[in-house]
Design a protein around this motif. Sequence first.
Motif, short mmCIF file in Angstrom:
data_model
loop_
_atom_site.label_atom_id
_atom_site.label_comp_id
_atom_site.label_asym_id
_atom_site.label_seq_id
_atom_site.Cartn_x
_atom_site.Cartn_y
_atom_site.Cartn_z
N THR A 494 1.23 -1.23 -0.11
CA THR A 494 0.47 0.25 -0.28
C THR A 494 0.80 1.01 -0.25
O THR A 494 1.54 1.91 0.74
CB THR A 494 -1.00 0.03 0.87
N ARG A 520 -2.04 -1.09 -3.43
CA ARG A 520 -3.02 0.16 -3.57
C ARG A 520 -2.88 1.17 -2.83
O ARG A 520 -1.75 1.60 -2.65
CB ARG A 520 -3.52 -0.61 -1.97
N ALA A 538 -5.18 -2.15 5.63
CA ALA A 538 -4.19 -2.00 4.27
C ALA A 538 -3.35 -2.90 4.86
O ALA A 538 -2.27 -3.99 4.38
CB ALA A 538 -3.92 -0.86 4.03
#
Length: 616
Positions: A494, A520, A538
């Motif tokens: 992420t 992400r 996340a």
Amino acid sequence: MNTRELVELAQQLRVDSVRASAAAGSGHPTSSMSAADLMAVLLAHHLRYDFDRPAHPGNDRFVLSKGHASPLLYSAYKAAGVIDDEELLTFRKLGSRLEGHPTPRRLPWVETATGSLGQGLPVGVGIALSGRRLDRTGYRVWVLCGDSELAEGSVWEAAEHAGHEHLDNLTVIVDVNRLGQRGPTRHGHALDAYARRFQAFGWHTVEVDGHDVDAVDRAYGEAASTKGQPTAILARTLKGKGVTDVEDREGLHGKPLKDPDEAIAELGGPRDVRVAVHEPTAARMLHAVRAGHLELPRWDKGGDDVATRDAFGQALAALGDGRGDVVTLDGEVGDSTRAELFAKKHPDRYFECYIAEQQLVAAAVGLATRGWVPYACTFAAFLTRAYDFIRMASISGSGINLVGSHAGVAIGQDGPSQMGLEDLAMMRAVHGSTVLYPCDANQTAQLVARMAGREGVRYLRTSRGGSPVIYGPDEEFPIGGSKVLRSSEQDRMTIVAAGVTVFEALAAADALDREGIRVRVIDLYSVKPVDRSTLRRAAEETGCLVTVEDHHEEGGLGDAVLDAFADGRPVPRLVRLAVRTMPGSGSPEEQLHAAGIDAESIAAAGKLLVEEAVVR
């Protein structure tokens, strides 16, 4: 009160200052004793104030800039009948309203927190500006300063601004007692030295014996009758006045008297004088708290690039249409911050503070005390000059909005002196603060409006260059939230970004995707409060985080992300990209690359992080 009664009241204030400090075992009785006559005359003859209605629009406003002399203020409250003797003797004790330095969080009659010297007059200027230009109810602003604090540059920023604005509703009373904390002040008892300085800034000055109550009374009357100029009353006093062992002696600052009983006896013993403070004149506030319908500007998603500073200016002007209590202050950069857009639509609620950032923030605090919702704007880098005022605003519980533009290396060629690279850390450290960093126009407009409804110090960081519009005009951006811009079940890491780095993160995600690494991307527009739940999710789902910020690595976005894992849960694998070198001049693209926070650098760091995770 006649002369004898005023003298008795002043002696009572001295005695009670000694008693309160003795009960606490600490405090500043000698600094209180020097100003006792000044306070007695003001309280009995000139202050117009309804203590039962501290919000009365006609009340005069009193600011004790020399906040260490709080025993004097609390003794005055006792004389006015709003606290009793039992409470007076709780001074400086845990849980007492009577703190070592007064704050409005505890006492409704205190306008602003003081104690950091040099702030009372600048805030008083803000209150006087409100009275003269906005409230128009005829109240006066009285500020009691010490002579030591006149060494602060902020005092002279305030003096020049008050003179420029012809604030004849403002009176500063300077207790020139000659002694500071460690010894004599710069000018001692040379009243003319102070007078020349105030006169140079357009003030009317009155020099007076601060222990002659009749002379003080006349000086206050002269101040009230002076038109077109603020007035400085320069009062020659003696620290520790009335007690032989301490009067005009060095080395006793901030210490209770060694023999308080003997001192009280020398002052004539305890008294119980009560003062009937004059009632304020009937008045009503002329401004509406909210008026009209708020219609924020809108930009089409995927349209032309828009700088967030431009979006801010347009949104602020629209907010001024919808809310009659919003005011704007500028540090002579309104054409760059875009605050000038508010000025064009609402000139009566726009205050030019020039390049005086301490006065800028202080005026915002002063206006906030009167119920206005201020937005104070300058370059992010220059708010560092006013940090002590921001810190004290938090202590006051003041509701102010600060907007810092031209943040980060992304401003380009101007170089490091203009680059706000510490502002997120600075603002995050303020108690109860809100810190926002939008990346596109619609997000900026929404956050500008949401700031107005928050408590405490609110900070919005805007950018100089244009950026794509990636959100629709009806998107919601709750404070404390974030936006997940890319997400899949195959995400292996992420990237967390905000502001200008959001677009670099998206470009890096595209590059990594082409190499088979799904990523992400989170837009963490609310840096404080931070969206802990999204960040934790996340971390659990992707295992690795990369934070990227146009800011120094200390205290900014990366630290905000780490806060989400400060509850003892495992911290994910984390790489923090930030500005770690001293930048120079160059294009925005060159600056981002040199700092290692552009898309290429993010992709390289992300690829390395994922590869290491696989090896481990």
